[in-house]
Design a protein around this motif. Structure first.
Motif, PDB file in Angstrom:
ATOM      1  N   PHE A   1       0.784  -1.165  -0.269  1.00 33.37           N
ATOM      2  CA  PHE A   1       0.146  -0.565  -0.342  1.00 33.37           C
ATOM      3  C   PHE A   1       1.028   0.867   0.235  1.00 33.37           C
ATOM      4  O   PHE A   1       0.363   2.255  -0.722  1.00 33.37           O
ATOM      5  CB  PHE A   1      -1.143  -0.184   1.386  1.00 33.37           C
ATOM      6  CG  PHE A   1      -2.099  -0.810   1.063  1.00 33.37           C
ATOM      7  CD1 PHE A   1      -3.170  -0.675   0.261  1.00 33.37           C
ATOM      8  CD2 PHE A   1      -2.096  -1.634   1.939  1.00 33.37           C
ATOM      9  CE1 PHE A   1      -4.378  -1.266   0.036  1.00 33.37           C
ATOM     10  CE2 PHE A   1      -3.170  -3.025   1.463  1.00 33.37           C
ATOM     11  CZ  PHE A   1      -3.852  -3.104   1.051  1.00 33.37           C
TER      12      PHE A   1
ATOM     13  N   LYS B   1      -0.268   4.737  -1.454  1.00 29.47           N
ATOM     14  CA  LYS B   1      -0.804   5.486  -0.792  1.00 29.47           C
ATOM     15  C   LYS B   1      -1.365   6.989  -1.048  1.00 29.47           C
ATOM     16  O   LYS B   1      -1.943   7.254  -0.349  1.00 29.47           O
ATOM     17  CB  LYS B   1       0.446   5.706   0.468  1.00 29.47           C
ATOM     18  CG  LYS B   1       1.375   6.521   0.092  1.00 29.47           C
ATOM     19  CD  LYS B   1       2.601   6.310   1.187  1.00 29.47           C
ATOM     20  CE  LYS B   1       3.918   7.013   0.564  1.00 29.47           C
ATOM     21  NZ  LYS B   1       5.427   6.697   2.107  1.00 29.47           N
TER      22      LYS B   1
ATOM     23  N   LEU C   1      -4.385   6.983  -2.872  1.00 30.16           N
ATOM     24  CA  LEU C   1      -5.572   6.435  -1.845  1.00 30.16           C
ATOM     25  C   LEU C   1      -5.590   7.658  -0.663  1.00 30.16           C
ATOM     26  O   LEU C   1      -7.065   7.613  -0.797  1.00 30.16           O
ATOM     27  CB  LEU C   1      -4.868   5.404  -0.838  1.00 30.16           C
ATOM     28  CG  LEU C   1      -5.878   4.258   0.092  1.00 30.16           C
ATOM     29  CD1 LEU C   1      -6.600   3.554  -0.975  1.00 30.16           C
ATOM     30  CD2 LEU C   1      -4.995   3.126   0.551  1.00 30.16           C
TER      31      LEU C   1
ATOM     32  N   VAL D   1      -8.741   0.673  -4.912  1.00 29.64           N
ATOM     33  CA  VAL D   1      -7.032  -0.091  -4.526  1.00 29.64           C
ATOM     34  C   VAL D   1      -6.785  -1.403  -5.629  1.00 29.64           C
ATOM     35  O   VAL D   1      -6.131  -1.297  -6.073  1.00 29.64           O
ATOM     36  CB  VAL D   1      -7.147  -0.676  -3.334  1.00 29.64           C
ATOM     37  CG1 VAL D   1      -6.222  -1.742  -3.184  1.00 29.64           C
ATOM     38  CG2 VAL D   1      -7.021   0.799  -2.363  1.00 29.64           C
TER      39      VAL D   1
END
Length: 308
Positions: A13, A17, A20, A245
Motif C-alpha cells: 500500500f 498511499k 489512496l 485499490v
C-alpha cells in the motif's frame, strides 16, 4: 528483486498511499454532500461506472500481459547468458591446449574466463544505468582494464578482447579453425543476448497508452461514489476504497514490470545471476577461494529488501 517471499502490506500500500489518500477524501466528500447538504441528484446509475470499469479491466489486463512479457523476456535472455557463459568457459577449457606452452595456455584460459565474468557484471551495471567499470577490475589484467576505461561501451570492448584472444589462439596453434568457429558462435550468441536486453531497456512503453489508461482509471474512481451512494450511503467509502485499490495496484504492478532493468524491487535479478555465473566459472578454473574471499554483493536497500 525482492528477497522475501511474504511481502508486507505496508510495502504494497506504500506504492499507492498518495492516490489512496485522495480517494478517501473524495469519497467522504461525496457522502457529506449527499447526506448533510442533501444533494440527492448527484447519484448516477451504477451501470455507468460498471461499464467503464469493465472496459478498464480489459485494458489493464492487456497492459499487464505486455509488461510481464517484457519482464519474462529479460529473464529468458539472462538465463541464456548463464548457459552461454558456462558453454564458453567449458569450450575454452577443453579446446585450448598446447604441449609446448603450458603455462602460457593456462594463463590464457584464466584470463579469458575471468574476462567473461567481468562481461556479465559490466552488462548488468550498464542495463541499470550504473558505471560498467565497477566490480570488473578484479577480473581483468591491468593492461586490459586500462584499455577498457577508455571505452564508452565496456561490454562491446570486452567481447572485442575475447575475439582478439581467439585470433591469437588460432595463430599460436592452441585451437584449430573449427574450434574457433564454435567459440565465435558462442560469442555471437552472447552479443545477441546483450542486444535483446538493450532493446528492452531502450524501447519505451507507449506513453500515450499509459496516459489514457491512467486517465480512464481516474475518471472511473471519480464516477464510482456517485453510482454507489444511493445504495450504500456512508458505507460507500470503504467500498470505493476497496475497488480503487484493486485498479491502482494492478496499474502500478504493470508500470514496475514493464522496465525490468530500472533497479527496482521487481527487476530481473541480474546481479544474483552474475554471482551464479561467477561461482560456476571460477569452479571450472578451480578458483573457488577467489569467490569466497572476495564475494561482493551489489545491493541497494529498499526498506527491508534488497535489489540484486
Amino acid at each position: 528483486m525482492l528477497l522475501r517471499n511474504n511481502i508486507p502490506i505496508t510495502y504494497i500500500f506504500g506504492k499507492i498511499k498518495k492516490e489512496l489518500l485522495y480517494v478517501v477524501l473524495y469519497s467522504i466528500g461525496v457522502v457529506v454532500l449527499y447526506q448533510n447538504f442533501h444533494f440527492t441528484r448527484i447519484s448516477i446509475p451504477i451501470a455507468v461506472p460498471a461499464l467503464l470499469g469493465t472496459i478498464i479491466s480489459l485494458l489493464l489486463a492487456f497492459r499487464s500481459n505486455q509488461a510481464y512479457d517484457r519482464w519474462w523476456e529479460a529473464r529468458i535472455l539472462w538465463g541464456a547468458i548463464v548457459n552461454d557463459s558456462r558453454s564458453l568457459a567449458r569450450q575454452i577449457m577443453s579446446f585450448v591446449d598446447s604441449p609446448y606452452a603450458t603455462e602460457e595456455v593456462e594463463a590464457f584460459k584464466n584470463r579469458f574466463i575471468k574476462r567473461q565474468i567481468a562481461w556479465c557484471y559490466a552488462l548488468s551495471q550498464s542495463l541499470r544505468g550504473h558505471s560498467s567499470h565497477k566490480a570488473i577490475d578484479r577480473y581483468l589484467d591491468p593492461e586490459e582494464y586500462a584499455y577498457i576505461k577508455k571505452q564508452n561501451n565496456v561490454t562491446v570492448a570486452l567481447l572485442e578482447l575475447h575475439a582478439m584472444d581467439l585470433k591469437k589462439a588460432l595463430k599460436e596453434g592452441w585451437i584449430n579453425k573449427y574450434q574457433q568457429i564454435e567459440l565465435d558462435k558462442t560469442l555471437n550468441a552472447l552479443c545477441n543476448h546483450m542486444g535483446g536486453c538493450e532493446r528492452i531497456k531502450k524501447t519505451i512503453f507507449p506513453v500515450t497508452y499509459s496516459t489514457y489508461i491512467h486517465m480512464s482509471i481516474i475518471l472511473f474512481i471519480m464516477m464510482l461514489p456517485f453510482g454507489l451512494i444511493e445504495y450504500f450511503g456512508l458505507m460507500e467509502v470503504p467500498v470505493v476504497i476497496s475497488i480503487s485499490v484493486f485498479f491502482l495496484l494492478v496499474e502500478k504492478m504493470a508500470v514496475h514490470l514493464q522496465d525490468p532493468f530500472e533497479n527496482k524491487p521487481t527487476d530481473t535479478p541480474t546481479t544474483t545471476i552474475c554471482r551464479t555465473i561467477e561461482k560456476d566459472l571460477l569452479q571450472l578454473l578451480d578458483d573457488d577461494k577467489l569467490f569466497e574471499d572476495k564475494a561482493h554483493v551489489d545491493m541497494a536497500p529498499v526498506g527491508s529488501y534488497y535489489i540484486l
